[in-house]
Design an enzyme around this catalytic site. Structure first.
Site, mmCIF file in Angstrom:
data_model
loop_
_atom_site.group_PDB
_atom_site.id
_atom_site.type_symbol
_atom_site.label_atom_id
_atom_site.label_comp_id
_atom_site.label_asym_id
_atom_site.label_seq_id
_atom_site.Cartn_x
_atom_site.Cartn_y
_atom_site.Cartn_z
ATOM 1 N N HIS A 1 -1.419 1.018 17.591
ATOM 2 C CA HIS A 1 -2.522 0.135 17.212
ATOM 3 C C HIS A 1 -3.806 0.405 17.991
ATOM 4 C CE1 HIS A 1 1.069 -1.877 15.663
ATOM 5 N NE2 HIS A 1 0.266 -2.211 14.692
ATOM 6 N N HIS B 1 4.137 1.483 2.237
ATOM 7 C CA HIS B 1 5.254 0.682 1.712
ATOM 8 C C HIS B 1 5.813 1.342 0.452
ATOM 9 C CE1 HIS B 1 2.318 -2.586 3.216
ATOM 10 N NE2 HIS B 1 3.182 -2.368 4.200
ATOM 11 N N CYS C 1 2.794 -4.515 17.188
ATOM 12 C CA CYS C 1 4.191 -4.042 17.134
ATOM 13 C C CYS C 1 5.179 -5.179 17.313
ATOM 14 C CB CYS C 1 4.466 -3.012 18.221
ATOM 15 S SG CYS C 1 3.463 -1.545 18.102
ATOM 16 N N LYS D 1 -7.103 6.842 9.529
ATOM 17 C CA LYS D 1 -6.018 5.963 9.085
ATOM 18 C C LYS D 1 -6.453 5.091 7.906
ATOM 19 C CE LYS D 1 -2.457 3.347 11.180
ATOM 20 N NZ LYS D 1 -1.425 3.386 12.076
ATOM 21 N N LYS E 1 -8.082 -1.510 5.611
ATOM 22 C CA LYS E 1 -8.898 -2.364 4.750
ATOM 23 C C LYS E 1 -10.379 -2.178 5.066
ATOM 24 C CE LYS E 1 -6.827 -6.599 3.012
ATOM 25 N NZ LYS E 1 -6.441 -7.927 3.393
ATOM 26 N N CYS F 1 -1.784 0.724 23.151
ATOM 27 C CA CYS F 1 -0.621 0.946 22.283
ATOM 28 C C CYS F 1 -0.874 2.200 21.443
ATOM 29 C CB CYS F 1 -0.429 -0.268 21.366
ATOM 30 S SG CYS F 1 0.564 0.111 19.910
ATOM 31 N N HIS G 1 0.845 -1.200 0.000
ATOM 32 C CA HIS G 1 0.000 0.000 0.000
ATOM 33 C C HIS G 1 0.875 1.243 0.000
ATOM 34 C CE1 HIS G 1 0.906 0.590 4.209
ATOM 35 N NE2 HIS G 1 0.284 -0.522 4.591
ATOM 36 N N CYS H 1 2.341 -6.049 22.731
ATOM 37 C CA CYS H 1 1.451 -5.623 21.629
ATOM 38 C C CYS H 1 1.743 -6.502 20.429
ATOM 39 C CB CYS H 1 1.664 -4.157 21.276
ATOM 40 S SG CYS H 1 0.782 -3.705 19.760
HETATM 41 N N1 MSP Z 1 8.380 -5.547 9.403
HETATM 42 C C1 MSP Z 1 8.508 -4.297 10.064
HETATM 43 C C2 MSP Z 1 9.815 -3.626 9.719
HETATM 44 C C3 MSP Z 1 11.048 -4.455 9.922
HETATM 45 S S1 MSP Z 1 12.468 -3.615 9.368
HETATM 46 C C4 MSP Z 1 13.717 -4.615 9.750
HETATM 47 C C5 MSP Z 1 7.346 -3.378 9.676
HETATM 48 N N2 MSP Z 1 6.687 -3.687 8.561
HETATM 49 S S2 MSP Z 1 5.387 -2.900 7.999
HETATM 50 O O1 MSP Z 1 5.038 -3.573 6.777
HETATM 51 O O2 MSP Z 1 4.383 -2.832 9.004
HETATM 52 O O3 MSP Z 1 5.798 -1.442 7.740
HETATM 53 C C6 MSP Z 1 6.799 -1.100 6.843
HETATM 54 C C7 MSP Z 1 6.928 0.383 6.687
HETATM 55 O O4 MSP Z 1 5.742 0.947 6.142
HETATM 56 C C8 MSP Z 1 7.241 1.141 7.969
HETATM 57 O O5 MSP Z 1 8.384 1.957 7.763
HETATM 58 C C9 MSP Z 1 6.027 2.017 8.166
HETATM 59 O O6 MSP Z 1 6.390 3.265 8.716
HETATM 60 C C10 MSP Z 1 5.553 2.189 6.759
HETATM 61 N N3 MSP Z 1 4.162 2.627 6.737
HETATM 62 C C11 MSP Z 1 3.039 1.884 6.992
HETATM 63 N N4 MSP Z 1 1.963 2.717 6.917
HETATM 64 C C12 MSP Z 1 2.366 3.984 6.657
HETATM 65 C C13 MSP Z 1 1.725 5.176 6.293
HETATM 66 N N5 MSP Z 1 0.409 5.332 6.328
HETATM 67 N N6 MSP Z 1 2.505 6.210 5.865
HETATM 68 C C14 MSP Z 1 3.852 6.085 5.680
HETATM 69 N N7 MSP Z 1 4.473 4.965 5.993
HETATM 70 C C15 MSP Z 1 3.813 3.997 6.765
HETATM 71 O O7 MSP Z 1 7.094 -2.430 10.390
#
Ligand code: MSP
Length: 509
Positions: A148, A23, A131, A294, A297, A145, A20, A128
Site C-alpha cells: 500500500h 477480482h 492489509c 497501479k 480509482k 507497507c 475490477h 497496515c
Molecule cells: N479479502 C481479502 C482476501 C481474503 S481470502 C480469505 C482480499 N481481498 S481483495 O478484494 O483485496 O483482493 C482479492 C484478490 O484480488 C486478491 O487475490 C488479489 O491478489 C487480487 N487482485 C487485486 N488487484 C489485482 C491486480 N491488479 N491483479 C491481479 N490480481 C489482483 O485480499
C-alpha cells in the site's frame, strides 16, 4: 491422474471496492478450471464470495454514509451480479456475514481457545489498515507497507493472540515434505524464506471500543475477531454448511501474490491448531499492471469486466487475460494489446478459418458432409490437433493457460496453412477433383469440431456458436474421445456461418 473430486476457491473479495480486473482474473481462472475438468469427467465444486468485516469496510461504509451491513449488501450483490453477467459458473457464493459462517468461526475459535492456543496479551505493533495485519519492521520497504506504500500505524492495545509460532516447525516440515503445496515454486521458496525467521503469534482480535464490525469472540464479548481469522475460515465453513466437508482436503486455493502470507502461513497453522487437514494446493498468480502504474480509482484506469464485455465480448476479454498472463507472473494490461490479439488470433486465426470452411461447405455441397479419403496432408492435420489436445491438457495441469492456448493456436495455424496448401477453392473448379474438395472440407469440419471442444473452457460462447454452425449435438461435442472422422453421420449438413469475431478497427490509446 487421480479421479478425486476437485474443489477450487477464489479469495473472498473485500466489499470496499467494486469488481475490477484483479477480482475478475482469479474468478475467471476458477471458471475455466471448472469447465476444463468437468469436460474431462471430473466432479468439481467452486466457491467465491465477499469478505465483509473489518476496519476497511467500516470506513468505506462511513464514507458512503450508510451502515456497514447496508454497504456490504450492496457491494456483495454487485459482485454476485457481475459474475453472473460475465457468465462465470460458481457453485456457491459465501458472505462472511452469513449466519452459518459466523457460527463456524465462533466454533473454531472456541475449540482452539479450549486447547490453549489462544491467549490474552498486550501488544504494540505496526499495523497496515490496507492489509489488515501487523507488519514486522523487516517486512517494510523504506518504512512503508510494500503493497500500500503507506506508513503503518503504531497500535498498542490488549488483544487475543493465536499461538501461530508454535506450529512454525511443523509448517516448515510440511512444506519440505509436500513441495506441491505452493505453486509456482518461486512462491514456495518465498514462504520458506519467511519461515527462516520466527513468525511469532498472530493477533486475532480487536476491542469493540475500536471496531465493532466483526464476529464476537465466543469467550470474550468485548472483542471481535481479526479479519483474517474470520475470512480464511470461509473455505471450510461453506463446505460444512453445504454438507460437503469431504471436499475440504481437495481444496485448490487460487490467490494473488499479495495475500500469500495469510494463505501460506496463517491459514495452515490455523488448520493445524483446529485439527483439520491442510489444503491440497495454493495456486498463486501475479498482478495485472497498468501502463500508467497501479490500477486505481483516482487514476481513472480501473478495468471493469462488464465494460470489457460490452466493448469486445466476454470471450475476447477471457482469451486476452488467459493468453497474456503466465500464471504466477505479473502481466501488463492494455486495451490496445487486447484488440491486437482479438484481431490476430480470434478474428483472423479462428474466425477466418471457421467462416472459410463453412462457407465453402455451403457453396460446394449445400452443407452436406462428403466422404473422407485421408492423404498424408490430412493425417498431418489430424496429428496437429492430437498434439494440441495433449499439450493443452499438460499445460492446464500446470495452470499454464497461455501455453495451452498457444498449442491450440498452433493447430489452428496448421489448419489455415492446410486450406491454403490443399486449395479446395481451386480444386472445386474441376468436377474431377470435387470428391477431394469434399474430403478436405470434411477434415476441416473435424478440425473445427475439435477446436470447439478444446476452446470450450476458455471461450464458451464461441465454442457453442461453432457447434451450432457445425450442427453437432451437445453430447457429441462433449465427447472428447470421439475418434476423428466419426463425428458426422452420412448426409450431415452444416449451417451457413456468421462472423465469430468482427474485427475491431479502432485501437484505444
Ligand atoms: N479479502 C481479502 C482476501 C481474503 S481470502 C480469505 C482480499 N481481498 S481483495 O478484494 O483485496 O483482493 C482479492 C484478490 O484480488 C486478491 O487475490 C488479489 O491478489 C487480487 N487482485 C487485486 N488487484 C489485482 C491486480 N491488479 N491483479 C491481479 N490480481 C489482483 O485480499
Amino acid at each position: 491422474m487421480s479421479a478425486e473430486p476437485l474443489y477450487f476457491t477464489t479469495p473472498l473479495f473485500y466489499v470496499n471496492a467494486e469488481p475490477h480486473l484483479g477480482h475478475t482474473y482469479v474468478t475467471l481462472v476458477a471458471d475455466v478450471l471448472a469447465r476444463f475438468w468437468r469436460a474431462r469427467g471430473r466432479s468439481v465444486f467452486t466457491l467465491t464470495g465477499t469478505d465483509e468485516h473489518g476496519d476497511k469496510i467500516a470506513q468505506a461504509a462511513a464514507l458512503a454514509g450508510v451502515t456497514p451491513q447496508a454497504h456490504a449488501d450492496r457491494v456483495s450483490g454487485l459482485f454476485r451480479s457481475t459474475w453472473k453477467q460475465s457468465g462465470f459458473h460458481i457453485d456457491h457464493f459465501i458472505r462472511t456475514t452469513d449466519g452459518y459462517h459466523r457460527a463456524y468461526v465462533r466454533k473454531i475459535l472456541a475449540e482452539i481457545h479450549a486447547r490453549g492456543d489462544i491467549y490474552f496479551g498486550s501488544y504494540t505493533g505496526l499495523y497496515c489498515y490496507g492489509c489488515e495485519r501487523f507488519y514486522h519492521e523487516r517486512e517494510l520497504v523504506n518504512g512503508v507497507c510494500p503493497d500500500h506504500k503507506t506508513k503503518p500505524t503504531e497500535i498498542a492495545e490488549e488483544n487475543y493472540f493465536f499461538r501461530m509460532g508454535k506450529y512454525q516447525d511443523q509448517l516448515v516440515r510440511t512444506l519440505e515434505a509436500r513441495p506441491e503445496l505452493i505453486y509456482p515454486e518461486g512462491y514456495r521458496r518465498e514462504v520458506l524464506a519467511l519461515l527462516r525467521e520466527p513468525i511469532g503469534d498472530l493477533c486475532i482480535s480487536r476491542p469493540k471500543s475500536r471496531l465493532s464490525w466483526g464476529i464476537d469472540l465466543p469467550f470474550d464479548d468485548r472483542y471481535v475477531t481479526y479479519v483474517w481469522f474470520d475470512a480464511l475460515l470461509n473455505y471450510a465453513s461453506a463446505l460444512e454448511h453445504l454438507g460437503k466437508m469431504e471436499l475440504w482436503p481437495r481444496a485448490h486455493h487460487l490467490i494473488g501474490k499479495d495475500i500469500l502470507k495469510p494463505h501460506a502461513i496463517f491459514w495452515p497453522t490455523m488448520l493445524m491448531a483446529a485439527g483439520l487437514p491442510l489444503y491440497r494446493r495454493l495456486c498463486v498468480h501475479g498482478h495485472w499492471q497498468m501502463q500508467q502504474g497501479k490500477m486505481s480509482k483516482s487514476l481513472g484506469n480501473v478495468v471493469r469486466p462488464l465494460d470489457m464485455k460490452g466493448r469486445y465480448g466476454m470471450d475476447a476479454f477471457r482469451y486476452y487475460l488467459l493468453r497474456e498472463m503466465a500464471f504466477g507472473q505479473d502481466a501488463e494490461f492494455s486495451e490496445a494489446a487486447l484488440v491486437t490479439r482479438l484481431n490476430a488470433d480470434l478474428a483472423n486465426g479462428l474466425g477466418n478459418l471457421a467462416s472459410r470452411v463453412l462457407a465453402m461447405q455451403q457453396r460446394y455441397f449445400e452443407g452436406a458432409l462428403q466422404p473422407l479419403a485421408p492423404e498424408p496432408a490430412d493425417l498431418a492435420l489430424r496429428a496437429a490437433f492430437a498434439d494440441a489436445r495433449r499439450e493443452l491438457d499438460a499445460h492446464v495441469e500446470q495452470l499454464a493457460f497461455h501455453r495451452g492456448l498457444e498449442a491450440v493456436w498452433r493447430a489452428l495455424d496448421h489448419a489455415n496453412r492446410y486450406v491454403t496448401e490443399t486449395a479446395p477453392f481451386k480444386l472445386a473448379k474441376d468436377p474431377a477433383t470435387t470428391p477431394r474438395v469434399g474430403a478436405i472440407l470434411h477434415e476441416l469440419c473435424e478440425a473445427l469440431r475439435v477446436t470447439a471442444q478444446l476452446t470450450a473452457p476458455f471461450l464458451p460462447e464461441t465454442a457453442a456458436r461453432l457447434a451450432t454452425f457445425l450442427a453437432i449435438a451437445p453430447e457429441r461435442l462433449a465427447d472428447l474421445d470421439l475418434p476423428w472422422g466419426t463425428a458426422f453421420a452420412a448426409g450431415h449438413r452444416t449451417l451457413a456461418p456468421e462472423a465469430l469475431f468482427p474485427r475491431v478497427e479502432s485501437v484505444p490509446e
